[in-house]
Design a protein around this motif. Structure first.
Motif, PDB file in Angstrom:
ATOM      1  N   SER A 157       1.363  -0.807   0.127  1.00  0.00           N
ATOM      2  CA  SER A 157       0.174  -0.425   0.109  1.00  0.00           C
ATOM      3  C   SER A 157       0.990   1.415   0.416  1.00  0.00           C
ATOM      4  CB  SER A 157      -1.243  -0.487   1.111  1.00  0.00           C
ATOM      5  OG  SER A 157      -0.169  -0.792   2.196  1.00  0.00           O
ATOM      6  N   GLY A 216       0.040   3.723  -1.296  1.00  0.00           N
ATOM      7  CA  GLY A 216      -0.803   5.359  -0.422  1.00  0.00           C
ATOM      8  C   GLY A 216      -0.497   5.303   0.723  1.00  0.00           C
ATOM      9  N   LEU A 217      -0.173   4.930   1.484  1.00  0.00           N
ATOM     10  CA  LEU A 217      -0.430   5.160   2.613  1.00  0.00           C
ATOM     11  C   LEU A 217       1.360   5.405   3.219  1.00  0.00           C
ATOM     12  CD1 LEU A 217      -1.913   1.567   4.489  1.00  0.00           C
ATOM     13  CD2 LEU A 217      -3.157   3.924   2.999  1.00  0.00           C
ATOM     14  N   ASN A 221      -5.891   8.847  -2.971  1.00  0.00           N
ATOM     15  CA  ASN A 221      -5.370   7.960  -1.485  1.00  0.00           C
ATOM     16  C   ASN A 221      -4.212   9.530  -0.327  1.00  0.00           C
ATOM     17  OD1 ASN A 221      -5.583   6.936   1.156  1.00  0.00           O
ATOM     18  ND2 ASN A 221      -4.913   5.253   0.585  1.00  0.00           N
ATOM     19  N   ILE A 271      -4.340   9.101   2.446  1.00  0.00           N
ATOM     20  CA  ILE A 271      -3.720   9.080   3.833  1.00  0.00           C
ATOM     21  C   ILE A 271      -2.100   9.194   3.761  1.00  0.00           C
ATOM     22  CG2 ILE A 271      -3.129   6.524   5.433  1.00  0.00           C
ATOM     23  CD1 ILE A 271      -5.928   6.083   4.590  1.00  0.00           C
ATOM     24  N   ARG A 316     -11.992   2.530   2.819  1.00  0.00           N
ATOM     25  CA  ARG A 316     -10.873   2.051   1.181  1.00  0.00           C
ATOM     26  C   ARG A 316     -11.098   3.146   0.062  1.00  0.00           C
ATOM     27  NH1 ARG A 316      -9.524  -0.684   4.878  1.00  0.00           N
ATOM     28  NH2 ARG A 316      -9.588  -3.328   5.178  1.00  0.00           N
ATOM     29  N   THR A 317      -9.741   3.853  -0.213  1.00  0.00           N
ATOM     30  CA  THR A 317      -9.721   4.875  -1.405  1.00  0.00           C
ATOM     31  C   THR A 317      -9.754   3.820  -2.227  1.00  0.00           C
ATOM     32  OG1 THR A 317      -8.094   5.103  -0.845  1.00  0.00           O
ATOM     33  CG2 THR A 317      -9.093   6.783  -0.677  1.00  0.00           C
ATOM     34  N   ASP A 346      -6.874   2.652  -4.410  1.00  0.00           N
ATOM     35  CA  ASP A 346      -6.037   1.945  -5.223  1.00  0.00           C
ATOM     36  C   ASP A 346      -5.976   0.757  -3.630  1.00  0.00           C
ATOM     37  OD1 ASP A 346      -6.085   4.046  -2.490  1.00  0.00           O
ATOM     38  OD2 ASP A 346      -3.788   3.922  -2.622  1.00  0.00           O
ATOM     39  N   PRO A 392     -14.990   1.978  -3.593  1.00  0.00           N
ATOM     40  CA  PRO A 392     -14.102   2.882  -2.748  1.00  0.00           C
ATOM     41  C   PRO A 392     -14.683   4.179  -2.659  1.00  0.00           C
ATOM     42  CG  PRO A 392     -13.886   2.709  -5.375  1.00  0.00           C
ATOM     43  CD  PRO A 392     -14.690   1.170  -4.897  1.00  0.00           C
ATOM     44  N   THR A 403     -11.220  10.820  -2.907  1.00  0.00           N
ATOM     45  CA  THR A 403     -10.287  11.380  -1.215  1.00  0.00           C
ATOM     46  C   THR A 403     -10.671  12.469  -0.514  1.00  0.00           C
ATOM     47  OG1 THR A 403      -9.043  12.566  -3.871  1.00  0.00           O
ATOM     48  CG2 THR A 403      -8.266  13.307  -2.020  1.00  0.00           C
ATOM     49  N   MET A 436     -12.536  10.692   2.983  1.00  0.00           N
ATOM     50  CA  MET A 436     -10.935   9.993   3.377  1.00  0.00           C
ATOM     51  C   MET A 436     -11.095  10.850   3.976  1.00  0.00           C
ATOM     52  SD  MET A 436      -9.754   6.992   4.282  1.00  0.00           S
ATOM     53  CE  MET A 436      -9.789   5.677   3.369  1.00  0.00           C
TER      54      MET A 436
END
Ligand code: IPM
Ligand code: MG
Length: 360
Positions: free
Chosen positions: A261, A263-264, A295, A297, A333-334, A336, A344, A347, A350
């Motif tokens: 991930s 994106g995290l 994402n 995050i 969840r986004t 990705d 999903p 942005t 989230m």
């Protein structure tokens, strides 16, 4: 307290993810009684479009007048390697790292429990967990050495990139690694290519000197090719991994991928003086820019690192991290990171959910 934060929104999805991170900072300010103020700084491809160069004059000075810098993402195919150096976003990124003296790049790679299934490694391997901190030297080595390109008589054009390291540069990044390890599981893995490179042999000798000083920290040397292999074979063995600039660039991408991930994942670039620079590990993702799909995050978690490393506010940092984990645990969840069958969210949504958890 008052904190002034320089915002480099940048290119692609950068502006969207920075907006959500600022929203979370506002929530932190409200809950803990801090006042964050912001100053926009133009840098990257958007600066090239606006004024013809990616690193406008005065950028470093503006950033130095702030307590920390938050960067979304810079770059994109529009400003590719065929463009002159001063127009390329990467040039600006390297320049700001150098000008702010950000020699230590901290890139944590951990498997967040709600997303354990995203780990692409074997189940038995993933079950052991991943929680490592990549400490990458960021202002030296081959990234900043002398470059040359010239015509030879018999071999066509030849190009060179010089890789140089001094004891001073190695010792200060090494100390960072040992100090960080003391706050974690007390193990440092130093990565080099000492069987081939002179810079690596110097690196190793300085690290050994430090290891004798930090006797409470377990220490090991690992060759870079072996490290690349161990990261996919058994990443649980690593705590703090310290390495030079280019090895760190490559290994940190690998480390982020095994968490499944990218994106995290946040990062922090720090030096001995303020301000530190905080940014997500991912790039500008131009293909999804402006579509409310990115994402946020990683950028939000970068603000948690800002709280911890620049402002020395550990409670605020963990409030942000807990809010993220809580939202993920609820299944949001986004795109990705959405498992199949999960619808999903965008942005903004989230960001809103995480803000609400910070305030809850
Ligand atoms: C990174 C990036 C940069 C680097 C590029 C964009 C110059 O890959 O931050 O890891 O190589 O340092
Ligand atoms: Mg990289």
């Amino acid at each position: 307290m008052n904190y002034k934060i320089a915002l480099i929104r940048g290119d692609g999805i950068g502006p969207e993810v920075v907006s959500e991170a600022v929203g979370v900072l506002e929530a932190v300010g409200q809950r803990f009684g801090h006042c964050f103020t912001y100053e926009d700084v133009l840098l990257g491809g958007c600066a090239t479009d606006a004024i013809g160069k990616s690193y406008p004059d005065g950028t470093a000075e503006t950033c130095k007048s702030c307590d920390a810098v938050l960067l979304g993402a810079v770059g994109g195919p529009k400003w590719g390697s065929d463009k002159p150096a001063e127009q390329r976003p990467e040039t600006a990124l390297l320049a700001i790292r150098k000008d702010l003296g950000l020699y230590a790049n901290l890139r944590p790679a951990s498997l967040r429990p709600p997303l354990a299934d995203a780990c692409p490694l074997k189940k038995e391997t993933a079950q052991k967990g991943i929680d490592l901190m990549m400490v990458r030297e960021l202002t030296g080595g081959i990234y900043f050495g002398k470059r040359d390109k010239y015509q030879t008589e018999d071999r066509g054009v030849e190009a060179t990139d010089l890789m140089a390291y001094s004891e001073l540069e190695i010792e200060r990044i090494g100390r960072r690694a040992f100090e960080l390890a003391r706050l974690r599981r007390k193990k440092v893995t130093s990565v080099d290519k000492a069987n081939v490179l002179e810079t690596s042999r110097l690196w190793r000798s300085v690290m050994h000197r430090l290891a004798e000083e930090y006797t409470d920290v377990e220490y090991e040397d690992v060759l870079v090719d072996n490290c690349a292999m161990q990261l996919v074979r058994d990443p649980a063995q690593f705590d703090v991994v310290v390495t030079e600039n280019m090895f760190g660039d490559i290994l940190s991408d690998e480390a982020s991928m095994i968490t499944g991930s990218i994106g995290l994942l946040p990062s922090a670039s720090i030096g001995d003086a303020v301000p530190g620079l905080y940014e997500p590990i991912h790039g500008s993702a131009p293909d999804i820019a402006g579509q409310d799909k990115a994402n946020p995050i990683a950028t939000i978690l970068s603000t948690a690192m800002m709280m911890r490393y620049s402002f020395h506010l550990p409670d605020e940092a963990s409030a942000i991290e807990k809010a993220v984990d809580a939202v993920l645990a609820e299944g949001w969840r986004t795109a990705d990171i959405a498992e199949s069958g999960v619808t999903p969210i965008g942005t903004k949504e989230m960001g809103r959910l995480i803000r609400a958890k910070v305030l809850a």
